[in-house]
Structure formats: C-alpha cells, structure tokens
Scaffold this motif. Structure first.
Motif, PDB file in Angstrom:
ATOM      1  N   ASP A 129       0.819  -1.140   0.227  1.00 57.18           N
ATOM      2  CA  ASP A 129       0.069   0.108   0.071  1.00 57.18           C
ATOM      3  C   ASP A 129       0.759   1.221  -0.049  1.00 57.18           C
ATOM      4  OD1 ASP A 129      -2.270  -1.782   0.148  1.00 57.18           O
ATOM      5  OD2 ASP A 129      -2.573  -1.435   2.138  1.00 57.18           O
ATOM      6  N   ALA A 130       1.950   1.151   1.019  1.00 48.07           N
ATOM      7  CA  ALA A 130       2.681   2.358   0.970  1.00 48.07           C
ATOM      8  C   ALA A 130       3.547   2.548  -0.340  1.00 48.07           C
ATOM      9  CB  ALA A 130       3.876   2.199   1.887  1.00 48.07           C
ATOM     10  N   ALA A 176       3.929   5.528  -5.754  1.00 50.55           N
ATOM     11  CA  ALA A 176       3.614   5.819  -7.293  1.00 50.55           C
ATOM     12  C   ALA A 176       2.719   6.838  -7.684  1.00 50.55           C
ATOM     13  CB  ALA A 176       3.368   4.397  -7.579  1.00 50.55           C
ATOM     14  N   LEU A 177       1.679   6.813  -6.992  1.00 48.32           N
ATOM     15  CA  LEU A 177       0.492   7.846  -7.264  1.00 48.32           C
ATOM     16  C   LEU A 177       0.229   9.193  -6.485  1.00 48.32           C
ATOM     17  CD1 LEU A 177      -2.369   5.051  -7.119  1.00 48.32           C
ATOM     18  CD2 LEU A 177      -1.160   5.968  -8.992  1.00 48.32           C
ATOM     19  N   VAL A 178       1.166   9.381  -5.919  1.00 50.72           N
ATOM     20  CA  VAL A 178       1.289  10.812  -4.904  1.00 50.72           C
ATOM     21  C   VAL A 178       1.070  12.058  -5.882  1.00 50.72           C
ATOM     22  CG1 VAL A 178       3.648  10.879  -4.420  1.00 50.72           C
ATOM     23  CG2 VAL A 178       1.985  11.897  -2.602  1.00 50.72           C
ATOM     24  N   ASP A 179       1.750  11.780  -7.008  1.00 46.64           N
ATOM     25  CA  ASP A 179       2.137  13.017  -7.985  1.00 46.64           C
ATOM     26  C   ASP A 179       0.686  13.172  -8.901  1.00 46.64           C
ATOM     27  OD1 ASP A 179       2.295  10.720  -9.690  1.00 46.64           O
ATOM     28  OD2 ASP A 179       4.249  11.259 -10.249  1.00 46.64           O
ATOM     29  N   GLY A 180      -0.309  12.255  -8.443  1.00 46.21           N
ATOM     30  CA  GLY A 180      -1.336  12.307  -9.439  1.00 46.21           C
ATOM     31  C   GLY A 180      -1.602  12.081 -10.768  1.00 46.21           C
ATOM     32  N   GLU A 181      -0.591  11.022 -11.052  1.00 44.08           N
ATOM     33  CA  GLU A 181      -0.226  10.530 -12.535  1.00 44.08           C
ATOM     34  C   GLU A 181      -0.107   9.226 -12.432  1.00 44.08           C
ATOM     35  OE1 GLU A 181       2.529  12.520 -14.807  1.00 44.08           O
ATOM     36  OE2 GLU A 181       2.145  14.591 -14.145  1.00 44.08           O
ATOM     37  N   ARG A 182      -0.784   8.211 -13.252  1.00 47.59           N
ATOM     38  CA  ARG A 182      -0.477   6.898 -13.397  1.00 47.59           C
ATOM     39  C   ARG A 182       0.620   6.791 -14.363  1.00 47.59           C
ATOM     40  NH1 ARG A 182      -5.749   3.385 -13.712  1.00 47.59           N
ATOM     41  NH2 ARG A 182      -4.161   1.935 -13.829  1.00 47.59           N
ATOM     42  N   ALA A 208       2.817   3.507 -16.397  1.00 49.63           N
ATOM     43  CA  ALA A 208       2.698   2.152 -16.691  1.00 49.63           C
ATOM     44  C   ALA A 208       3.921   1.767 -16.011  1.00 49.63           C
ATOM     45  CB  ALA A 208       2.535   1.979 -18.167  1.00 49.63           C
ATOM     46  N   SER A 209       5.016   2.253 -16.395  1.00 50.30           N
ATOM     47  CA  SER A 209       6.443   1.708 -15.702  1.00 50.30           C
ATOM     48  C   SER A 209       6.487   1.616 -14.388  1.00 50.30           C
ATOM     49  CB  SER A 209       7.484   2.466 -16.510  1.00 50.30           C
ATOM     50  OG  SER A 209       7.490   3.968 -16.040  1.00 50.30           O
ATOM     51  N   GLU A 210       5.823   2.626 -13.759  1.00 51.29           N
ATOM     52  CA  GLU A 210       5.834   2.507 -12.212  1.00 51.29           C
ATOM     53  C   GLU A 210       4.887   1.317 -11.702  1.00 51.29           C
ATOM     54  OE1 GLU A 210       6.283   7.054 -10.301  1.00 51.29           O
ATOM     55  OE2 GLU A 210       4.347   6.329 -10.982  1.00 51.29           O
ATOM     56  N   GLU A 211       3.656   1.032 -12.412  1.00 51.94           N
ATOM     57  CA  GLU A 211       2.845  -0.066 -12.083  1.00 51.94           C
ATOM     58  C   GLU A 211       3.449  -1.199 -12.388  1.00 51.94           C
ATOM     59  OE1 GLU A 211      -1.398   0.265 -13.185  1.00 51.94           O
ATOM     60  OE2 GLU A 211      -1.258   2.378 -12.875  1.00 51.94           O
ATOM     61  N   ILE A 212       4.247  -1.589 -13.427  1.00 51.41           N
ATOM     62  CA  ILE A 212       4.887  -2.663 -13.786  1.00 51.41           C
ATOM     63  C   ILE A 212       6.067  -3.069 -12.619  1.00 51.41           C
ATOM     64  CG2 ILE A 212       6.474  -3.580 -15.254  1.00 51.41           C
ATOM     65  CD1 ILE A 212       5.188  -2.435 -17.620  1.00 51.41           C
ATOM     66  N   GLN A 213       6.541  -1.857 -12.152  1.00 55.27           N
ATOM     67  CA  GLN A 213       7.737  -1.993 -11.082  1.00 55.27           C
ATOM     68  C   GLN A 213       6.946  -2.514  -9.851  1.00 55.27           C
ATOM     69  OE1 GLN A 213      10.797  -2.574  -9.974  1.00 55.27           O
ATOM     70  NE2 GLN A 213      11.343  -1.024 -10.992  1.00 55.27           N
ATOM     71  N   LEU A 214       5.711  -1.839  -9.495  1.00 55.23           N
ATOM     72  CA  LEU A 214       5.313  -2.246  -8.469  1.00 55.23           C
ATOM     73  C   LEU A 214       4.580  -3.734  -8.397  1.00 55.23           C
ATOM     74  CD1 LEU A 214       2.945   0.839  -7.702  1.00 55.23           C
ATOM     75  CD2 LEU A 214       4.287  -0.268  -5.932  1.00 55.23           C
ATOM     76  N   ILE A 215       4.305  -4.264  -9.457  1.00 51.58           N
ATOM     77  CA  ILE A 215       3.862  -5.528  -9.295  1.00 51.58           C
ATOM     78  C   ILE A 215       4.839  -6.442  -9.575  1.00 51.58           C
ATOM     79  CG2 ILE A 215       2.589  -7.151 -11.141  1.00 51.58           C
ATOM     80  CD1 ILE A 215       0.992  -5.008 -12.099  1.00 51.58           C
ATOM     81  N   ALA A 216       6.052  -6.169  -9.838  1.00 53.22           N
ATOM     82  CA  ALA A 216       7.238  -6.758  -9.840  1.00 53.22           C
ATOM     83  C   ALA A 216       7.773  -6.974  -8.319  1.00 53.22           C
ATOM     84  CB  ALA A 216       8.262  -6.302 -10.597  1.00 53.22           C
TER      85      ALA A 216
END
Length: 148
Positions: free
Chosen positions: A100-101, A106-112, A114-122
C-alpha cells in the motif's frame, strides 16, 4: 604549481551499507518513484513520510535514511534481493501494508504511469504477495489517489 603536477586523488567512496529491512524498503520505494524516470518532490516527501511512520523516525532522520536508500538503490542488488530481505524480516500482513505504501509513492504525484505499475507488480510478486492481495492493494490505491 605542485598541485597541478600532483593533483589530489578523490577520496574513495564510502562503502554501501549492508541492506537491512529499513534500507531494503527505502530502496524499493525509491525504485518505484524512479520507475517513470522522474523523481518528483511529492514522491520524495511521501517516501520520507513512509520511512518516518514505519520506523518511528524524526523528519530529518527519515530524510537521511532516504538519502542512504537512494545511494543503495543506484548501486545495489536488484529487486529480488531487496524483497528477499523483507520476506525474511517482515510478516506477511506487514508486507501487504508495504505494498500500500509503495502504491502511495507511485500515485502521490497524481499521475498513473505504466512503468511504475509494472515495477510495483514486480516488487509485490517478489515480496510473496498473493495475486488477490496485489489486486486489492492496487484497487485501494487507485481509489484513494484517483483524481476527481
């Protein structure tokens, strides 16, 4: 004149600290923030807040820890090695909270991104989280940080 003939060598860089749970978490938070190749003030502030809250640190102590984590992230092992440290030292329920943290960074800057989401899932997968818990963390974060 002698200084031009015999320039002083730059001091050897400080050796990197041995990763522990604090450094591993911080390095992974930094890695998430850097995944989109932009390291924004909002992300840095969020990392500092997470480190301060998680490890009961004062703001300056959290900032110093983050600075160490930034250096470690640049020169240290990959995500699986950091995740292994956390798997060994942090109970499963707490690892879910770490996910969650990480989403909040990843989302605090207000932008989604894809590379952040891929890194998160990994990272979440490397932390040993179930597919269901990964999906819940993502949905919770997207609900919390969605722009109106």
């Amino acid at each position: 004149m002698l200084s031009r003939l015999f320039p002083r060598r730059a001091p050897d860089p400080e050796p990197l600290p041995q990763p522990n749970a604090q450094l591993a978490l911080g390095a992974l938070l930094v890695r998430v923030a850097l995944a989109d190749r932009q390291y924004r003030a909002a992300e840095i502030g969020q990392i500092d807040k997470i480190l301060a809250r998680t490890f009961d640190l004062k703001p300056l102590e959290a900032a110093k820890l983050r600075a160490s984590c930034e250096a470690l992230e640049r020169h240290a092992p990959g995500t699986p090695e950091f995740a292994e440290i956390l798997r060994e030292e942090v109970p499963y329920e707490d690892r879910k909270a770490l996910a969650d943290a990480m989403w909040s960074v990843a989302l605090v800057d207000g932008e989604r991104d894809a590379s952040e989401e891929i890194q998160l899932i990994a990272i979440e997968t490397a932390l040993g989280l179930s597919d269901t818990d990964i999906a819940v963390a993502r949905a919770t974060a997207l609900g919390r940080y969605a722009r109106p």
